[in-house]
Design a protein around this motif. Sequence first.
Motif, PDB file in Angstrom:
ATOM      1  N   LYS A  92       6.547   0.128   5.261  1.00  0.00           N
ATOM      2  CA  LYS A  92       6.616  -0.074   3.809  1.00  0.00           C
ATOM      3  C   LYS A  92       7.965  -0.658   3.401  1.00  0.00           C
ATOM      4  O   LYS A  92       8.032  -1.578   2.593  1.00  0.00           O
ATOM      5  CB  LYS A  92       6.363   1.252   3.080  1.00  0.00           C
ATOM      6  N   ALA A  93       9.047  -0.134   3.982  1.00  0.00           N
ATOM      7  CA  ALA A  93      10.382  -0.647   3.662  1.00  0.00           C
ATOM      8  C   ALA A  93      10.493  -2.123   4.015  1.00  0.00           C
ATOM      9  O   ALA A  93      11.049  -2.923   3.260  1.00  0.00           O
ATOM     10  CB  ALA A  93      11.451   0.154   4.410  1.00  0.00           C
ATOM     11  N   SER A  94       9.945  -2.482   5.152  1.00  0.00           N
ATOM     12  CA  SER A  94       9.980  -3.879   5.597  1.00  0.00           C
ATOM     13  C   SER A  94       9.204  -4.782   4.647  1.00  0.00           C
ATOM     14  O   SER A  94       9.664  -5.870   4.275  1.00  0.00           O
ATOM     15  CB  SER A  94       9.409  -3.978   7.020  1.00  0.00           C
ATOM     16  N   ARG A  95       8.032  -4.336   4.215  1.00  0.00           N
ATOM     17  CA  ARG A  95       7.198  -5.132   3.312  1.00  0.00           C
ATOM     18  C   ARG A  95       7.856  -5.248   1.930  1.00  0.00           C
ATOM     19  O   ARG A  95       7.807  -6.298   1.295  1.00  0.00           O
ATOM     20  CB  ARG A  95       5.810  -4.497   3.170  1.00  0.00           C
ATOM     21  N   ILE A  96       8.472  -4.166   1.456  1.00  0.00           N
ATOM     22  CA  ILE A  96       9.178  -4.202   0.172  1.00  0.00           C
ATOM     23  C   ILE A  96      10.269  -5.266   0.209  1.00  0.00           C
ATOM     24  O   ILE A  96      10.403  -6.092  -0.707  1.00  0.00           O
ATOM     25  CB  ILE A  96       9.789  -2.821  -0.149  1.00  0.00           C
TER      26      ILE A  96
ATOM     27  N   PRO B  83       0.820  -1.225   0.000  1.00  0.00           N
ATOM     28  CA  PRO B  83       0.000   0.000   0.000  1.00  0.00           C
ATOM     29  C   PRO B  83       0.850   1.271   0.000  1.00  0.00           C
ATOM     30  O   PRO B  83       1.837   1.371   0.725  1.00  0.00           O
ATOM     31  CB  PRO B  83      -0.802  -0.120   1.308  1.00  0.00           C
ATOM     32  N   LYS B  84       0.456   2.228  -0.816  1.00  0.00           N
ATOM     33  CA  LYS B  84       1.201   3.485  -0.919  1.00  0.00           C
ATOM     34  C   LYS B  84       1.152   4.281   0.384  1.00  0.00           C
ATOM     35  O   LYS B  84       2.080   5.035   0.687  1.00  0.00           O
ATOM     36  CB  LYS B  84       0.634   4.337  -2.060  1.00  0.00           C
ATOM     37  N   SER B  85       0.071   4.124   1.141  1.00  0.00           N
ATOM     38  CA  SER B  85      -0.101   4.941   2.344  1.00  0.00           C
ATOM     39  C   SER B  85       0.490   4.311   3.600  1.00  0.00           C
ATOM     40  O   SER B  85       0.327   4.853   4.691  1.00  0.00           O
ATOM     41  CB  SER B  85      -1.594   5.218   2.572  1.00  0.00           C
ATOM     42  N   LEU B  86       1.191   3.184   3.465  1.00  0.00           N
ATOM     43  CA  LEU B  86       1.838   2.592   4.634  1.00  0.00           C
ATOM     44  C   LEU B  86       2.887   3.544   5.202  1.00  0.00           C
ATOM     45  O   LEU B  86       3.559   4.255   4.450  1.00  0.00           O
ATOM     46  CB  LEU B  86       2.544   1.288   4.244  1.00  0.00           C
ATOM     47  N   PRO B  87       3.060   3.572   6.525  1.00  0.00           N
ATOM     48  CA  PRO B  87       4.183   4.333   7.089  1.00  0.00           C
ATOM     49  C   PRO B  87       5.488   3.841   6.477  1.00  0.00           C
ATOM     50  O   PRO B  87       5.638   2.645   6.183  1.00  0.00           O
ATOM     51  CB  PRO B  87       4.109   3.995   8.587  1.00  0.00           C
ATOM     52  N   ALA B  88       6.437   4.740   6.284  1.00  0.00           N
ATOM     53  CA  ALA B  88       7.655   4.426   5.541  1.00  0.00           C
ATOM     54  C   ALA B  88       8.420   3.238   6.116  1.00  0.00           C
ATOM     55  O   ALA B  88       8.942   2.400   5.365  1.00  0.00           O
ATOM     56  CB  ALA B  88       8.556   5.655   5.482  1.00  0.00           C
TER      57      ALA B  88
END
Length: 258
Positions: free
Chosen positions: A144-148, A136-141
Amino acid sequence: MNSRKDQLQAIDRLLTIMDELRTECPWDKKQTMQTLRHLTIEETYELGDAILDNDLVEVKKELGDLLLHIIFYSKIGSETNGFDIADVANEICDKLIHRHPHIYSDIKVKDEEEVKQNWEKLKLKEGKISVLEGVPKSLPALVKASRIQDKVAAVGFDWEEPQQVFEKVQEELAELQEEINANNHDKIESEFGDVLFSIINYARFLKVNPEDALERTNKKFINRFQYLESKAKEMGKPLGEMTLSEMDMYWEEAKKQK
């Protein structure tokens, strides 16, 4: 624990209450998916807090709040014949069956990692253009980094050993220091981001959830600082008037507290 029959009756009761609220309550009648969105995000964070605190009573309450939101969105969806709660449940059931061929088909897997790899491959076969499409684009950074990193690792784009990742962290720290010495603020920010990204990646290799780890430290800091504030109050002295040595003494005391 409740029987399956009791569980189904409880869900039916909630569906009935939602129907009544939607037709009779002035506030509930006005809600849209857009107005509920920020509330849902808030409830999700509250659930996260309860889980980190290992407070099962609060976890149960917050899960109830989230379940209400799922029912609420489904009710709104049914009003335009878009979807209802049955469609939502069947959609996730179908997805789970499709993405677990090692359970519902004759595919064999040797461990958890292979399950994750198969999951990402199946998503690409479903028409996803990129393995990163589901982040999701709106995830906290930080999240988001962890999920990427989780997602690209699942398709083989990864380091082989934890030591390699640690060396990358050291490399990024050195590059950050170079830009600090050059006093180039734009590049400092860029290199600082690289340091954070590599640290988060290292956490994955250590099997540490970086969001949980940081929040644990946040809570620890808050508890220790509030202990410091309480001691200042006992002394009848504003915190800002305490000397650094006094603050340090009480900070060390706070670290010994449970």
